[in-house]
Scaffold this motif. Sequence first.
Motif, short mmCIF file in Angstrom:
data_model
loop_
_atom_site.label_atom_id
_atom_site.label_comp_id
_atom_site.label_asym_id
_atom_site.label_seq_id
_atom_site.Cartn_x
_atom_site.Cartn_y
_atom_site.Cartn_z
N HIS A 2 -5.21 1.69 0.44
CA HIS A 2 -4.49 2.95 0.66
C HIS A 2 -5.49 4.08 0.94
O HIS A 2 -5.34 4.84 1.90
N ILE B 226 1.16 9.18 -5.24
CA ILE B 226 2.33 8.41 -4.85
C ILE B 226 2.07 6.92 -5.03
O ILE B 226 0.97 6.43 -4.83
N PHE C 231 2.57 2.63 5.22
CA PHE C 231 2.49 1.64 4.14
C PHE C 231 3.42 0.47 4.43
O PHE C 231 4.62 0.68 4.63
N VAL C 232 2.88 -0.73 4.39
CA VAL C 232 3.71 -1.93 4.44
C VAL C 232 3.44 -2.74 3.16
O VAL C 232 4.35 -3.08 2.42
N GLY C 233 2.16 -3.04 2.92
CA GLY C 233 1.80 -3.66 1.65
C GLY C 233 1.93 -2.63 0.55
O GLY C 233 1.77 -1.44 0.78
N TYR C 234 2.23 -3.08 -0.66
CA TYR C 234 2.44 -2.12 -1.74
C TYR C 234 1.92 -2.68 -3.06
O TYR C 234 1.56 -3.85 -3.15
N GLY C 235 1.92 -1.82 -4.04
CA GLY C 235 1.40 -2.19 -5.35
C GLY C 235 0.44 -1.12 -5.86
O GLY C 235 0.40 -0.80 -7.04
N GLY C 236 -0.30 -0.52 -4.95
CA GLY C 236 -1.28 0.50 -5.34
C GLY C 236 -0.70 1.90 -5.35
O GLY C 236 0.50 2.11 -5.17
N THR C 237 -1.57 2.86 -5.60
CA THR C 237 -1.19 4.27 -5.57
C THR C 237 -2.17 5.01 -4.67
O THR C 237 -3.28 4.55 -4.42
N GLY D 259 -2.06 -3.13 0.54
CA GLY D 259 -1.30 -2.45 -0.50
C GLY D 259 -2.02 -2.20 -1.82
O GLY D 259 -1.37 -1.95 -2.82
N ILE E 191 7.84 2.79 0.14
CA ILE E 191 8.43 1.72 0.94
C ILE E 191 9.88 1.49 0.57
O ILE E 191 10.75 1.40 1.44
N SER F 12 2.86 3.28 -3.58
CA SER F 12 3.31 2.78 -2.28
C SER F 12 4.66 2.09 -2.39
O SER F 12 5.46 2.14 -1.46
#
Lengths: 342, 342, 342, 342
Positions: D251, C275, D266-272, D246, C281, C277
């Motif tokens: 993660h 998945i 999840f709040v920060g994002y960008g990764g998997t 993120g 989100i 992120s």
Amino acid sequence: MKAARLFEYGSPLRVVDIDPPKLLDGNSVIVRVKGAGVCHTDLHIIEGVWREKVSPSLPLTLGHENAGVVEEVGEAVSGLFKKGDPVILHPRISCGFCRACRSGEDMHCESGFRFPGLTMDGGFAELMVTSARCLIRADGLDLAEIAPLADAGLTAMRAVKKAVPLAYPGAYVAVVGVGGVGHIAIQLLKHMTNANIIAIDVHPDKLKLAEQLKADYVVDAKKDAVNQVMEITKGKGVNVAIDFVGTKETHLNCFRMLRSAGKLVFVGYGGTLEIKSIDMIAGELTVEGSLVGNYIELVDLIELAKQGKVRVIVSKYKLEEVGEVLERLKKGEIVGRAVLIP
Amino acid sequence: MKAARLFEYGSPLRVVDIDPPKLLDGNSVIVRVKGAGVCHTDLHIIEGVWREKVSPSLPLTLGHENAGVVEEVGEAVSGLFKKGDPVILHPRISCGFCRACRSGEDMHCESGFRFPGLTMDGGFAELMVTSARCLIRADGLDLAEIAPLADAGLTAMRAVKKAVPLAYPGAYVAVVGVGGVGHIAIQLLKHMTNANIIAIDVHPDKLKLAEQLKADYVVDAKKDAVNQVMEITKGKGVNVAIDFVGTKETHLNCFRMLRSAGKLVFVGYGGTLEIKSIDMIAGELTVEGSLVGNYIELVDLIELAKQGKVRVIVSKYKLEEVGEVLERLKKGEIVGRAVLIP
Amino acid sequence: MKAARLFEYGSPLRVVDIDPPKLLDGNSVIVRVKGAGVCHTDLHIIEGVWREKVSPSLPLTLGHENAGVVEEVGEAVSGLFKKGDPVILHPRISCGFCRACRSGEDMHCESGFRFPGLTMDGGFAELMVTSARCLIRADGLDLAEIAPLADAGLTAMRAVKKAVPLAYPGAYVAVVGVGGVGHIAIQLLKHMTNANIIAIDVHPDKLKLAEQLKADYVVDAKKDAVNQVMEITKGKGVNVAIDFVGTKETHLNCFRMLRSAGKLVFVGYGGTLEIKSIDMIAGELTVEGSLVGNYIELVDLIELAKQGKVRVIVSKYKLEEVGEVLERLKKGEIVGRAVLIP
Amino acid sequence: MKAARLFEYGSPLRVVDIDPPKLLDGNSVIVRVKGAGVCHTDLHIIEGVWREKVSPSLPLTLGHENAGVVEEVGEAVSGLFKKGDPVILHPRISCGFCRACRSGEDMHCESGFRFPGLTMDGGFAELMVTSARCLIRADGLDLAEIAPLADAGLTAMRAVKKAVPLAYPGAYVAVVGVGGVGHIAIQLLKHMTNANIIAIDVHPDKLKLAEQLKADYVVDAKKDAVNQVMEITKGKGVNVAIDFVGTKETHLNCFRMLRSAGKLVFVGYGGTLEIKSIDMIAGELTVEGSLVGNYIELVDLIELAKQGKVRVIVSKYKLEEVGEVLERLKKGEIVGRAVLIP
């Protein structure tokens, strides 16, 4: 247009000719009424019971349980509805900005109590004005037959939702009073829980209706209802009792039939209940009022109606027959719900 | 061993010498009592108030609010506790097998009401017997000081948990009665919500205590409490009122200070409340009893005590002083909680 | 007595003669097995998938989905059950004392993982030992036919309960895989929600079963399931997708068919899901594992079975046929659930 | 008026002179911006990360975290706000009529995604236009200092609310990343739970900040964060891990530090994150995205700010410094939150 109006507390409604309503602001909508349910609250309004809670100026057009088609739409909401849309009307006009509204609890709107048929002109008329916030699309449904869902149905929905957390499979829920609201509650309990439903009433035809609606037990309240409920529940009592009648006697009976950790929900009103705090604590009981319902609850109810899971027993009348209908309602002679077709 | 026992309803306890208790079964535990709180319920038991709800055979050793060290352990639970373990005792002995127990709601156990100090001998004695299901480790805590958490504290915990869902930041919660239970409730409300706390009492020293515990508002109930609360809440009333006193007057005051969608929680008992169903419905109010609390609630409370967030105001007494303590409690002269050290 | 046991990972079970089990302690019970369901987890155990999670010593009698009659009762629980009582067995032996157990969440018991058929001898045998905490009375039910409720049914129950909060009337729930668990889930969704159920499978006979169970929509997964679901839901996707299959492909399909604020529940396992992120989100999605169920959930399920609302499609086999049954299960040829009658 | 605008993905913002905005309809409001927070999402927007989710037409004025004073009010909402009112702005413009809005979940509004600073001009400008539905009174607060509450704070609030049900007294919550959002989350966890807070970061100054904010444990993520967390939690792991960073690494670390029944937010994002379904099921884990927050959550947060319980660490900059601020944010050099004062 024609409207059935209250001119004096304690006196019958009079059907008169008045000017049609106008849009109040950019968010309001005028609806051509296709069905307006007649409710015990109408009797209470006429008696003046609500006079101390709200103070409507008379004359007042009653009717707070309405469905119809959109006639005219305010400019701010013209993208949402258009002339001819079939709609059911949430009874309370809420502001959309206070904490209650922003939390979805429209009935607790803090910006003035605007309730057509109670604080402003309602649906016992050809046309009525409301807010776009009250409208729910009702495509494919018979508008006269669903009108009672706007109040009786919604009231049943919310009361049943208060029962759901305690109504595990095999739990016992007592429905006291199989009238306009109670007979819908039985259907909702059937589809929203797997609890045993005990329907209680004094009228043989209402008990018969409860049987047809597949209540698991039917109790004739003329013969010590509490005792019978205790037998059915093997001495434990019910998890939830919902009082749709509202007399001192039904209040007390509901309270006495609760089991430990049980809940009494008031829907019908008029009576009083004297409770000892030691009883409330020893059983950790809850007593709770239920006030109509919110917008989403009405949306969900209409969906259940579309699924064919909720059907109101309806008898249709002309607007001119309103006086006779109210008389019969008072005597407990209406099975299901009476609906006026203006 | 010495024990303070009730020989006759209405008469003072007598401190006498009796045989020490024995293990009841493989799951039971004997505890050496290091602290036993004295509670209004002890007064009620002596008065015979509980006589119609439960029927203990006299003589009975009172004391349902206990902490101590493990003295002897039943074989089935010998892996869980050992002699010398410091423990606090959940007051109700529950079965662990019924629906209530399996759902975590020990107070509603369906297998007979066993409650040391009420239905069987309690903690106003050197030793007492209970079940391993009642024990919670209390390492690093002063056992006499935490004893009141077993009942007063747990009762405050559950009542506060009933308030939490309505106690959003800036909401108003009224704590009526800043006694043994109420003064713990104030601390819990401080740490479990961000609501405004309005502490209400008639005793100046209790109002002072409320101030020290950082209640946001302190109201002298001698001067129309409801009116003052309405002023503080700008005419809206409180979201939750918790009645720790339990008279007809406090019940009514709590009810009258509720806002729309508000909740009244009964903890103190003895009085009655007469409610009109129309009031319950128009405000969609809830009235609810609160019954001690479950095992996990006590676990959580002990954790808060370990974190230093809950401190009981305790005055320590010898077992022999029990009569005098009960007298002073009756007169409302005990600030916080009195604890007997057998 | 006869038992079907695993002697080596990757090899077929062998039916052998072993000594009957003995009571482990005062709380344990010996049950004469009347039905033992055969589950995909049995295949996984044989393959060694669970080897890294738990490490049972071989040989091991499989069978974690059992119903039978009480044969012998430990002394501490002799008041609760007696020889001859018909019972279904919660699959996990929990301690009753840890936080999880005291909260009612038996599956998360912190005191060692004891699970007959996985970490100790199970129900593919004439007799098995368990704890009184696992037993639920099953009077009036066919024990072989309800055996699958102990695990497949309970697993469906918990997964459905995770769907319920999002499954408002008219919402969409996808059931991916109409096998032993999925076909029970459809029935539960029918009786516990008023959502639209979309049943998805690749086997024509399972799709037919879904139709018979009154799934609202039936989707053949051979033809781009996600696309079909998007058409059914008018481009919005489902509120909840429950994956009863557990491959990389079904995981991804379930994820892709979620609408905003949707939830994916894993029941079948074996695959992986990657998945981003940002997707989680932007849609505020939830992905959640579901682990069998707790004791009360099984009590409620048995009640639904008694009400005739849940019926497992069962094919009965002799213990000696276990090898053949496992082969057919692997190939997806079992419709409903296979049950061994030892 | 001056505005900092994105003209091309991947290129720095340019401060230019543009026409002031106009009211869009009767419900809209123009606000004079007094503070506009700078967020990682601004970096992501410039990079084009959001390009596939929403497709704003360039040039676009960024800035979605705004507070200011009312400048002009649409006629339909003129009774609610007036020129000069100090307000903070919920970032999303929602319709108020769809199911999500009527349920209070503004972020899931189904009527088009209007989000100033992302899909339409935002607050990096002297004036901006929004809807009355977005405004919350912020009397008595420093508008530049609270601006970050509109997004960073609200995002922290919702993430923390997702933690609350699992964060019983003494539970463990990991806050991964003590930046603009994370440092607010620590404060909220302190006031909304009694759990142990484990703050994790790689920057010494952020770890120091966490200490000042009274995180119970501070973990330097340069030295195997998972291992340290396992030591702190005695091998059990955390009940909740909130990832405010993120990346693929955070993660995975968050996932690996969960205990049984734990939740990753999840709040920060960008990764998997690649998850095995067997892990999700065996631990019955939940992985959940968190999307800003709803209106009432922002109301509650502002109340906490008024109570002095939440304070954003703010460094103030001129609008012209926006490029430099974004550079420093990218390098992780901003402690707390940078706010532009147009």
